[in-house]
Design a protein around this motif. Structure first.
Motif, PDB file in Angstrom:
ATOM      1  N   MET A 346       0.850  -1.186   0.000  1.00 34.52           N
ATOM      2  CA  MET A 346       0.000   0.000   0.000  1.00 34.52           C
ATOM      3  C   MET A 346       0.885   1.235   0.000  1.00 34.52           C
ATOM      4  N   ILE A 347       0.355   2.322  -0.522  1.00 34.07           N
ATOM      5  CA  ILE A 347       1.028   3.608  -0.394  1.00 34.07           C
ATOM      6  C   ILE A 347      -0.014   4.673  -0.060  1.00 34.07           C
ATOM      7  N   VAL A 348       0.430   5.718   0.623  1.00 29.25           N
ATOM      8  CA  VAL A 348      -0.362   6.928   0.704  1.00 29.25           C
ATOM      9  C   VAL A 348       0.449   7.996  -0.020  1.00 29.25           C
ATOM     10  N   PRO A 349      -0.114   8.616  -1.041  1.00 30.71           N
ATOM     11  CA  PRO A 349       0.647   9.577  -1.840  1.00 30.71           C
ATOM     12  C   PRO A 349       0.806  10.919  -1.136  1.00 30.71           C
ATOM     13  N   THR A 350       1.659  11.749  -1.706  1.00 29.82           N
ATOM     14  CA  THR A 350       1.842  13.093  -1.166  1.00 29.82           C
ATOM     15  C   THR A 350       0.563  13.910  -1.337  1.00 29.82           C
ATOM     16  N   GLU A 351      -0.080  13.774  -2.476  1.00 30.04           N
ATOM     17  CA  GLU A 351      -1.393  14.387  -2.689  1.00 30.04           C
ATOM     18  C   GLU A 351      -2.438  13.347  -2.310  1.00 30.04           C
ATOM     19  N   TYR A 352      -2.719  13.274  -1.028  1.00 31.60           N
ATOM     20  CA  TYR A 352      -3.592  12.206  -0.562  1.00 31.60           C
ATOM     21  C   TYR A 352      -5.039  12.645  -0.412  1.00 31.60           C
ATOM     22  N   TYR A 353      -5.322  13.920  -0.557  1.00 33.09           N
ATOM     23  CA  TYR A 353      -6.708  14.348  -0.517  1.00 33.09           C
ATOM     24  C   TYR A 353      -7.038  15.119  -1.789  1.00 33.09           C
ATOM     25  N   ASP A 354      -8.295  15.278  -2.037  1.00 32.75           N
ATOM     26  CA  ASP A 354      -8.931  15.831  -3.231  1.00 32.75           C
ATOM     27  C   ASP A 354      -8.755  14.859  -4.395  1.00 32.75           C
ATOM     28  N   ALA A 355      -9.480  15.100  -5.445  1.00 31.32           N
ATOM     29  CA  ALA A 355      -9.410  14.237  -6.629  1.00 31.32           C
ATOM     30  C   ALA A 355      -9.175  15.079  -7.871  1.00 31.32           C
ATOM     31  N   LEU A 356      -8.463  16.197  -7.682  1.00 32.49           N
ATOM     32  CA  LEU A 356      -8.181  17.084  -8.797  1.00 32.49           C
ATOM     33  C   LEU A 356      -7.014  16.549  -9.618  1.00 32.49           C
ATOM     34  N   GLU A 357      -7.107  16.687 -10.905  1.00 34.16           N
ATOM     35  CA  GLU A 357      -6.021  16.264 -11.778  1.00 34.16           C
ATOM     36  C   GLU A 357      -4.794  17.142 -11.519  1.00 34.16           C
ATOM     37  N   SER A 358      -3.603  16.524 -11.550  1.00 33.61           N
ATOM     38  CA  SER A 358      -2.364  17.265 -11.333  1.00 33.61           C
ATOM     39  C   SER A 358      -1.218  16.506 -11.988  1.00 33.61           C
ATOM     40  N   PRO A 359      -0.103  17.187 -12.256  1.00 34.14           N
ATOM     41  CA  PRO A 359       1.065  16.477 -12.800  1.00 34.14           C
ATOM     42  C   PRO A 359       1.541  15.355 -11.886  1.00 34.14           C
ATOM     43  N   TYR A 360       1.407  15.553 -10.584  1.00 32.97           N
ATOM     44  CA  TYR A 360       1.823  14.514  -9.630  1.00 32.97           C
ATOM     45  C   TYR A 360       0.977  13.259  -9.803  1.00 32.97           C
ATOM     46  N   LYS A 361      -0.350  13.415  -9.796  1.00 32.84           N
ATOM     47  CA  LYS A 361      -1.225  12.253  -9.913  1.00 32.84           C
ATOM     48  C   LYS A 361      -1.047  11.575 -11.265  1.00 32.84           C
ATOM     49  N   GLY A 377     -10.244  11.416   0.871  1.00 36.40           N
ATOM     50  CA  GLY A 377     -11.516  12.040   0.539  1.00 36.40           C
ATOM     51  C   GLY A 377     -11.318  13.429  -0.034  1.00 36.40           C
ATOM     52  N   THR A 378     -12.344  14.227   0.068  1.00 38.05           N
ATOM     53  CA  THR A 378     -12.306  15.560  -0.531  1.00 38.05           C
ATOM     54  C   THR A 378     -11.499  16.558   0.283  1.00 38.05           C
ATOM     55  N   ASP A 389     -17.493  11.508  -5.403  1.00 32.46           N
ATOM     56  CA  ASP A 389     -16.134  11.829  -4.970  1.00 32.46           C
ATOM     57  C   ASP A 389     -15.204  10.641  -5.209  1.00 32.46           C
ATOM     58  N   ALA A 390     -15.670   9.447  -4.857  1.00 38.40           N
ATOM     59  CA  ALA A 390     -14.853   8.245  -5.039  1.00 38.40           C
ATOM     60  C   ALA A 390     -14.625   7.962  -6.522  1.00 38.40           C
ATOM     61  N   LYS A 391     -15.612   8.215  -7.343  1.00 35.42           N
ATOM     62  CA  LYS A 391     -15.445   8.034  -8.789  1.00 35.42           C
ATOM     63  C   LYS A 391     -14.389   8.996  -9.328  1.00 35.42           C
ATOM     64  N   ALA A 392     -14.416  10.218  -8.830  1.00 38.02           N
ATOM     65  CA  ALA A 392     -13.416  11.194  -9.268  1.00 38.02           C
ATOM     66  C   ALA A 392     -12.017  10.765  -8.841  1.00 38.02           C
ATOM     67  N   ALA A 393     -11.912  10.195  -7.648  1.00 39.12           N
ATOM     68  CA  ALA A 393     -10.611   9.718  -7.182  1.00 39.12           C
ATOM     69  C   ALA A 393     -10.125   8.555  -8.032  1.00 39.12           C
ATOM     70  N   THR A 394     -11.023   7.663  -8.418  1.00 33.73           N
ATOM     71  CA  THR A 394     -10.648   6.546  -9.298  1.00 33.73           C
ATOM     72  C   THR A 394     -10.049   7.066 -10.597  1.00 33.73           C
ATOM     73  N   LYS A 395     -10.654   8.091 -11.140  1.00 30.73           N
ATOM     74  CA  LYS A 395     -10.143   8.673 -12.382  1.00 30.73           C
ATOM     75  C   LYS A 395      -8.789   9.340 -12.160  1.00 30.73           C
ATOM     76  N   TRP A 404      -8.496   6.313   3.334  1.00 33.54           N
ATOM     77  CA  TRP A 404      -7.931   6.619   4.659  1.00 33.54           C
ATOM     78  C   TRP A 404      -8.885   7.635   5.257  1.00 33.54           C
ATOM     79  N   ASP A 405      -9.714   7.207   6.200  1.00 37.63           N
ATOM     80  CA  ASP A 405     -10.731   8.092   6.758  1.00 37.63           C
ATOM     81  C   ASP A 405     -10.213   8.692   8.056  1.00 37.63           C
ATOM     82  N   ASN A 406      -9.983  10.000   8.047  1.00 39.04           N
ATOM     83  CA  ASN A 406      -9.432  10.691   9.219  1.00 39.04           C
ATOM     84  C   ASN A 406     -10.515  11.011  10.243  1.00 39.04           C
ATOM     85  N   TYR A 407     -11.206   9.985  10.650  1.00 40.75           N
ATOM     86  CA  TYR A 407     -12.139  10.043  11.766  1.00 40.75           C
ATOM     87  C   TYR A 407     -12.043   8.716  12.493  1.00 40.75           C
TER      88      TYR A 407
END
Length: 649
Positions: A346-361, A377-378, A389-395, A404-407
Motif C-alpha cells: 500500500m502507499i499513501v501519496p503526497t497528494e492524498y486528498y482531493d481528486a483534482l487532476e495534477s502532474p503529480y497524480k 476524501g475531498t 467523490d470516489a469516482k473522481a478519485a478513481t479517475k 484513509w478516513d481521518n475520523y
C-alpha cells in the motif's frame, strides 16, 4: 450404558453421506418463540427459520478439515453462554445427532455441504463469506453449521455465533454473509504518543471481533519508521511487534508494516533501496506479508540529495510522482518475487486528498496496478464522502482507491481537548462499489476510538444496510459489557463529545445534539410556556443533570476495560463537574421562578463547577496537541452562562 450412548453425538468411521433424522418423540416440548438477533456488522442476509432451539448441557464440536484454534475457542465460548457444560470434539459429522452439535468447516468439502443442506443453508461463494445456519432436528437436538468460503469466513461465522449466544438463547436461523469491501480496519497513523503494546493487542482483538481484516502500523512518532527509518529496530521493540503480528494473525487481522522514508530518502541511491528492503525483510521474518510506504506530509519542491536531481530532473510535482512510482514498483516487484500471491503493498501519496487532476497524480498512475493507493476524501478531514467523490478519485489515481478516513483521529488543533465519539456517518451507501476499502485513523486514545471505528468497520462490511444510530448504541453496549445502565451513561458521555471538527471553522457533526434538544425545550418553555410547561421542562432538566452527574461513577463501575477508563479519565472527571454545574443551574432556575433569593447561590455554585471542569487538561504526553478538556462546548457552557438571565431576579 446403552441409554447414555443415545445422548452422545457419535462420530462415524466414514464421512457422512446423509444425516438420518430420529423420529420425533411424542412428548416433545413446544418450540419457544424466537426473535431476530442483532449482529454487528449487519449481515447481508439473515432470517429466522424456526423457534428457539433447545441446547443440551453436553454438546459436540465437529471440525471438518484444518482446525482453527480461535474458531474452536469462539465456539466453546458461545456454547458456554448457551448453557453447555460439557463439550466433546470430533472430526466427522454424526449420522444422527442426539445432542447439540456444531459443525465447523471451510471450503468445498462434501461433508460440510451435506450438513449445510440439512439445516437449509447454502455454501458461501465469495472470499471471506460465510454461512451460519441452525435447526432443530426431528428429535429436538440442535444442529448448528458454520461454513466459511475460506478460513477467514469460518472465523467470522464463529464471531457471529458468539455474538448471538450472548443473549443466552439461539434461534433456528440462516445467515448468509459476505463483506462488501475487501479492506476493512484501521491505520495507527496519528501524531503524538504511539499506542502501547497492550493497546494494540486489545485493538486487533476488537477488529477481529467485528470482522475487520487490516491493521496498519504507522505511528508518526515512531522514530524507526520515519526519522531513523534506515536503522533496525531494537531487538526488544521488534520482539514486541512480533507478538502483535502473531496475535493479529490469530484474529484473522492482516498486520501491515508502514514506513515513512520521504523526509530523507534519496530515490536514486541503491543504499537507501537496500535499507528499505532490509527493514521490510526484518518484518518478513516475523511473518508479515503486507507492507506500506507513506509519502504523506512531505514537500515535493526539493530533493534530499543531488543524485536525485541528476537522475530525475528538477524537483516538482511530476518529478516527485515519477520518483515515488519508480520506488513503489521496485518494491512491489521484489515483494511479489519473494512472497507470491501473499505479497501486498500500500502507499499513501503526497497528494492524498482531493481528486483534482495534477502532474503529480498523472505521474503516479504509473504505479503497479496491484498496489493499493490511499486517499482521504475531498479533504484531510472530509465532512462527507459521496459516490461521485470516489469516482473522481478513481479517475485521478487510475484505480479504485483505499479510503484513509481521518475520523476519529484527534491530532490536530481543532480537536484539541476532545474525544471524538459521534457515530460514523455521512459516508454514502454504495461506496463499496467505488472503493477497495476503508481504514479509519483512530485517536491517541485506543479504547474510546472503538466507538467510531465500530461504525467504519460496519460500514465497510455492509454499507447498504449500515445504520449510524444503531451502531452507536451497539458500541456503547459493547463497552458496557451488556449492562444497560452503563450503556446509557456512556451514551451521555458520547453526546457530550459528539462534535466532529474539520480543519476549517465548521464541524461536520454537531456538539451534543441530545443535550441541545433538552436545553432548547427549557429555554422555549421559559420564554413561551405556561407555568406548568415551565415546571415540567425544569423537572426534565433536573433529571438529566442528575444522570450526567452520576454517569462517571456508573461508567467507572460498569466498564470492565481498564484502557477505556484510564484513557477517558480526564473527560469523566470533567463530566462530573459539568453535571453538578447543570444541577445547580436547574436548581437556580427553579428558585428564580419562585422568586427565591437562593437562586443566586445556586448560580454561583454552577459557575464554580464550570471553573473546576474547565481547569482539567488532557493526559500529559499522550494526545498532540495537548489542551484543556472540552465537553458540550457551545451548548452546555452557553446555557449555564445565560441561565441567570432567563428569569428576572
Amino acid at each position: 450404558m446403552i441409554r447414555s450412548l443415545l445422548r452422545v453425538c457419535i462420530p462415524l468411521a466414514l464421512p457422512l453421506v446423509a444425516i438420518i433424522p430420529v423420529p420425533a418423540l411424542a412428548d416433545t416440548a413446544p418450540v419457544a418463540v424466537a426473535t431476530l438477533p442483532q449482529v454487528m456488522p449487519q449481515p447481508a442476509a439473515m432470517a429466522l427459520t424456526g423457534g428457539t432451539l433447545s441446547i443440551d448441557k453436553t454438546a459436540t464440536i465437529v471440525v471438518i478439515g484444518p482446525e482453527d484454534r480461535e474458531v474452536v475457542r469462539l465456539t466453546r465460548e458461545a456454547l458456554a453462554l448457551l448453557g453447555v457444560q460439557r463439550i466433546r470434539t470430533a472430526r466427522r459429522v454424526p449420522r444422527s445427532p442426539s445432542e447439540t452439535c456444531v459443525v465447523l468447516g471451510a471450503g468445498d468439502v462434501a461433508a460440510l455441504a451435506t450438513a449445510l443442506r440439512t439445516v437449509g443453508g447454502t455454501p458461501p461463494a465469495v472470499p471471506e463469506g460465510y454461512t451460519l445456519a441452525s435447526k432443530a432436528m426431528d428429535n429436538g437436538a440442535a444442529l448448528i453449521v458454520l461454513a466459511g468460503r475460506d478460513a477467514d469466513g469460518l472465523y467470522y461465522a464463529g464471531q457471529t455465533l458468539k455474538q448471538i449466544a450472548r443473549r443466552g438463547t439461539l434461534p433456528a436461523l440462516r445467515i448468509e454473509d459476505r463483506p462488501r469491501m475487501a479492506v476493512r480496519g484501521t491505520i495507527e497513523g496519528f501524531y503524538g504518543a504511539p499506542w502501547s503494546l497492550a493497546d494494540r493487542l486489545a485493538h486487533v482483538a476488537f477488529l477481529g471481533s467485528l470482522k475487520a481484516n487490516t491493521y496498519v502500523y504507522s505511528p508518526k512518532d515512531d522514530p524507526f519508521a520515519r526519522d531513523r527509518w534506515r536503522e533496525p529496530y531494537p531487538a526488544a521493540t521488534l520482539a514486541q511487534l512480533g507478538r502483535l503480528v502473531t496475535a493479529a494473525r490469530a484474529q484473522h487481522v492482516r498486520f501491515t508494516y508502514a514506513i515513512s522514508p520521504g523526509p530523507s530518502i534519496c530515490y536514486s541511491d541503491p543504499a537507501d533501496l537496500a535499507a528499505l528492503k532490509r527493514k521490510f525483510g526484518a518484518f518478513s521474518e516475523l511473518g508479515v506479508r503486507s507492507f506500506y510506504i507513506a509519502y504523506d506530509d512531505i514537500a515535493y519542491d526539493k530533493w534530499n540529495c543531488e543524485a536525485d536531481r541528476a537522475a530525475l530532473g528538477e524537483p516538482g510535482k511530476a518529478a516527485a510522482g515519477r520518483a515515488q512510482a519508480g520506488l513503489t514498483n521496485t518494491i512491489m516487484a521484489w515483494l511479489a518475487a519473494r512472497d507470491g500471491d501473499e505479497a501486498e503493498l500500500m502507499i499513501v501519496p503526497t497528494e492524498y486528498y482531493d481528486a483534482l487532476e495534477s502532474p503529480y497524480k498523472a505521474a503516479l498512475r504509473a504505479v503497479d496496478p496491484r498496489v493499493l493507493v490511499q486517499w482521504t476524501g475531498t479533504d484531510v478531514v472530509p465532512p462527507s464522502i459521496a459516490i461521485r467523490d470516489a469516482k473522481a478519485a478513481t479517475k485521478a489515481f487510475g484505480r479504485k482507491t483505499l479510503l484513509w478516513d481521518n475520523y476519529p483521529v484527534n491530532d490536530f488543533e481543532e480537536s484539541s481537548g476532545r474525544l471524538l465519539m459521534a457515530p460514523y456517518d455521512r459516508r454514502e451507501p454504495g461506496l463499496a462499489d467505488q472503493l477497495n476499502g476503508i481504514l479509519a485513523n483512530p485517536m491517541n486514545q485506543e479504547a474510546p476510538s472503538r466507538v467510531a471505528v465500530t461504525g467504519s468497520v460496519a460500514f465497510s462490511w455492509n454499507d447498504r444496510d449500515y445504520n449510524p444510530g444503531k451502531t452507536w448504541v451497539w458500541a456503547a453496549r459493547e463497552l458496557a459489557s451488556g449492562d444497560e445502565a452503563t450503556a446509557q451513561a456512556l451514551l451521555l458521555l458520547f453526546d457530550l463529545e459528539h462534535l466532529a471538527p474539520t480543519f476549517g471553522s465548521q464541524p461536520w457533526q454537531p456538539q451534543s445534539p441530545g443535550l441541545a434538544r433538552v436545553l432548547d425545550t427549557v429555554t422555549d418553555a421559559l420564554a413561551n410556556g405556561s407555568p406548568q410547561a415551565q415546571r415540567s421542562a425544569l423537572q426534565d432538566l433536573s433529571i438529566l443533570a442528575d444522570r450526567i452527574t452520576a454517569a462517571p461513577a456508573t461508567i467507572r463501575t460498569g466498564v470492565r476495560d481498564p484502557g477505556f477508563l484510564s484513557q477517558a479519565a480526564p473527560w469523566l472527571d470533567a463530566m462530573g463537574h459539568w453535571g453538578k454545574a447543570l444541577q445547580a443551574t436547574s436548581a437556580g432556575l427553579t428558585a428564580a421562578l419562585a422568586a427565591d433569593p437562593a437562586s443566586a447561590i445556586r448560580f454561583a455554585k454552577a459557575a464554580s463547577e464550570v471553573e473546576a471542569a474547565s481547569a482539567i487538561s488532557t493526559i500529559p504526553g499522550t494526545t498532540r496537541p495537548q489542551g484543556k478538556v472540552r465537553m458540550g462546548d457551545g451548548v452546555l457552557d452557553r446555557f449555564i452562562r445565560d441561565a441567570p438571565a432567563l428569569v428576572a431576579n
